[in-house]
Write a protein that holds these residues in place. Structure first.
Motif, PDB file in Angstrom:
ATOM      1  N   VAL A 159      -1.433   6.725  -0.161  1.00  0.00           N
ATOM      2  CA  VAL A 159      -1.515   6.507  -1.611  1.00  0.00           C
ATOM      3  C   VAL A 159      -1.019   7.773  -2.296  1.00  0.00           C
ATOM      4  O   VAL A 159      -1.396   8.878  -1.907  1.00  0.00           O
ATOM      5  N   GLY A 160      -0.190   7.585  -3.315  1.00  0.00           N
ATOM      6  CA  GLY A 160       0.333   8.754  -4.018  1.00  0.00           C
ATOM      7  C   GLY A 160       0.576   8.488  -5.480  1.00  0.00           C
ATOM      8  O   GLY A 160       0.346   7.386  -5.985  1.00  0.00           O
ATOM      9  N   LEU A 161       1.063   9.519  -6.137  1.00  0.00           N
ATOM     10  CA  LEU A 161       1.399   9.422  -7.551  1.00  0.00           C
ATOM     11  C   LEU A 161       2.823   8.891  -7.698  1.00  0.00           C
ATOM     12  O   LEU A 161       3.668   9.103  -6.821  1.00  0.00           O
ATOM     13  N   ALA A 162       3.097   8.246  -8.807  1.00  0.00           N
ATOM     14  CA  ALA A 162       4.461   7.801  -9.093  1.00  0.00           C
ATOM     15  C   ALA A 162       5.358   9.033  -9.138  1.00  0.00           C
ATOM     16  O   ALA A 162       4.990  10.060  -9.701  1.00  0.00           O
ATOM     17  N   GLY A 163       6.500   8.963  -8.513  1.00  0.00           N
ATOM     18  CA  GLY A 163       7.433  10.085  -8.500  1.00  0.00           C
ATOM     19  C   GLY A 163       7.199  11.078  -7.374  1.00  0.00           C
ATOM     20  O   GLY A 163       7.965  12.019  -7.209  1.00  0.00           O
ATOM     21  N   ALA A 164       6.151  10.886  -6.584  1.00  0.00           N
ATOM     22  CA  ALA A 164       5.885  11.792  -5.460  1.00  0.00           C
ATOM     23  C   ALA A 164       6.948  11.607  -4.385  1.00  0.00           C
ATOM     24  O   ALA A 164       7.439  10.507  -4.155  1.00  0.00           O
ATOM     25  N   LYS A 199     -13.631   8.140   3.034  1.00  0.00           N
ATOM     26  CA  LYS A 199     -14.214   9.221   3.824  1.00  0.00           C
ATOM     27  C   LYS A 199     -13.135  10.072   4.491  1.00  0.00           C
ATOM     28  O   LYS A 199     -13.241  11.285   4.555  1.00  0.00           O
ATOM     29  N   ASN A 200     -12.085   9.409   4.997  1.00  0.00           N
ATOM     30  CA  ASN A 200     -11.025  10.114   5.704  1.00  0.00           C
ATOM     31  C   ASN A 200      -9.743   9.269   5.689  1.00  0.00           C
ATOM     32  O   ASN A 200      -9.738   8.150   5.182  1.00  0.00           O
ATOM     33  N   CYS A 204      -2.586  10.884   2.893  1.00  0.00           N
ATOM     34  CA  CYS A 204      -2.606  10.110   4.148  1.00  0.00           C
ATOM     35  C   CYS A 204      -1.309   9.347   4.406  1.00  0.00           C
ATOM     36  O   CYS A 204      -1.330   8.246   4.948  1.00  0.00           O
ATOM     37  N   GLU A 205      -0.173   9.937   4.037  1.00  0.00           N
ATOM     38  CA  GLU A 205       1.094   9.256   4.262  1.00  0.00           C
ATOM     39  C   GLU A 205       1.402   9.133   5.755  1.00  0.00           C
ATOM     40  O   GLU A 205       1.115  10.023   6.531  1.00  0.00           O
ATOM     41  N   LYS A 206       1.931   7.987   6.113  1.00  0.00           N
ATOM     42  CA  LYS A 206       2.430   7.778   7.463  1.00  0.00           C
ATOM     43  C   LYS A 206       3.368   6.584   7.470  1.00  0.00           C
ATOM     44  O   LYS A 206       3.287   5.725   6.611  1.00  0.00           O
ATOM     45  N   ARG A 207       4.273   6.586   8.406  1.00  0.00           N
ATOM     46  CA  ARG A 207       5.296   5.534   8.489  1.00  0.00           C
ATOM     47  C   ARG A 207       4.738   4.222   8.904  1.00  0.00           C
ATOM     48  O   ARG A 207       3.828   3.949   9.470  1.00  0.00           O
ATOM     49  N   LEU A 252      -8.778   5.257   4.693  1.00  0.00           N
ATOM     50  CA  LEU A 252      -7.825   4.965   3.633  1.00  0.00           C
ATOM     51  C   LEU A 252      -6.660   4.129   4.165  1.00  0.00           C
ATOM     52  O   LEU A 252      -6.223   3.178   3.535  1.00  0.00           O
ATOM     53  N   ASN A 253      -6.171   4.478   5.366  1.00  0.00           N
ATOM     54  CA  ASN A 253      -5.026   3.762   5.932  1.00  0.00           C
ATOM     55  C   ASN A 253      -5.357   2.324   6.323  1.00  0.00           C
ATOM     56  O   ASN A 253      -4.441   1.511   6.482  1.00  0.00           O
ATOM     57  N   LYS A 254      -6.627   1.984   6.442  1.00  0.00           N
ATOM     58  CA  LYS A 254      -6.984   0.580   6.684  1.00  0.00           C
ATOM     59  C   LYS A 254      -6.642  -0.269   5.466  1.00  0.00           C
ATOM     60  O   LYS A 254      -6.229  -1.411   5.602  1.00  0.00           O
ATOM     61  N   SER A 255      -6.795   0.292   4.273  1.00  0.00           N
ATOM     62  CA  SER A 255      -6.470  -0.420   3.041  1.00  0.00           C
ATOM     63  C   SER A 255      -5.032  -0.181   2.595  1.00  0.00           C
ATOM     64  O   SER A 255      -4.393  -1.064   2.027  1.00  0.00           O
TER      65      SER A 255
END
Length: 79
Positions: free
Chosen positions: A37-42, A24-25, A76-79, A29-32
């Motif tokens: 989540v991204g593509l290979a090479g991103a 949903k948001n 949803c990238e984050k450190r 997503l960040n709970k899992s």
């Protein structure tokens, strides 16, 4: 018998990663996937330290690409 076959097919699909999930948001997503989540090479474009420990999974990314606000192929990238 059909129910058993269906259950086995679903179990096989989830076991072998053939299913993906739309979130949903970013909070959900960040709970899992805490780092996104991204593509290979991103590559994360940032003025600070880039996120490199995100999950690389094309199927999950495609389901959630709308959450990639900066369009760097990482949702949803984050450190």
């Amino acid at each position: 018998m059909k129910k058993l076959a269906l259950a086995i097919a679903f179990l096989a699909a989830t076991t072998f990663g053939l299913t993906s999930c739309e979130y949903k948001n970013c909070t959900e997503l960040n709970k899992s996937y805490p780092h996104g989540v991204g593509l290979a090479g991103a590559v994360d474009r940032t003025s600070g330290k880039p996120v490199t420990n995100f999950r690389r999974d094309a199927a999950i990314y495609r389901e959630n690409a709308r959450l990639d606000r900066d369009k760097v192929n990482i949702a949803c990238e984050k450190r």
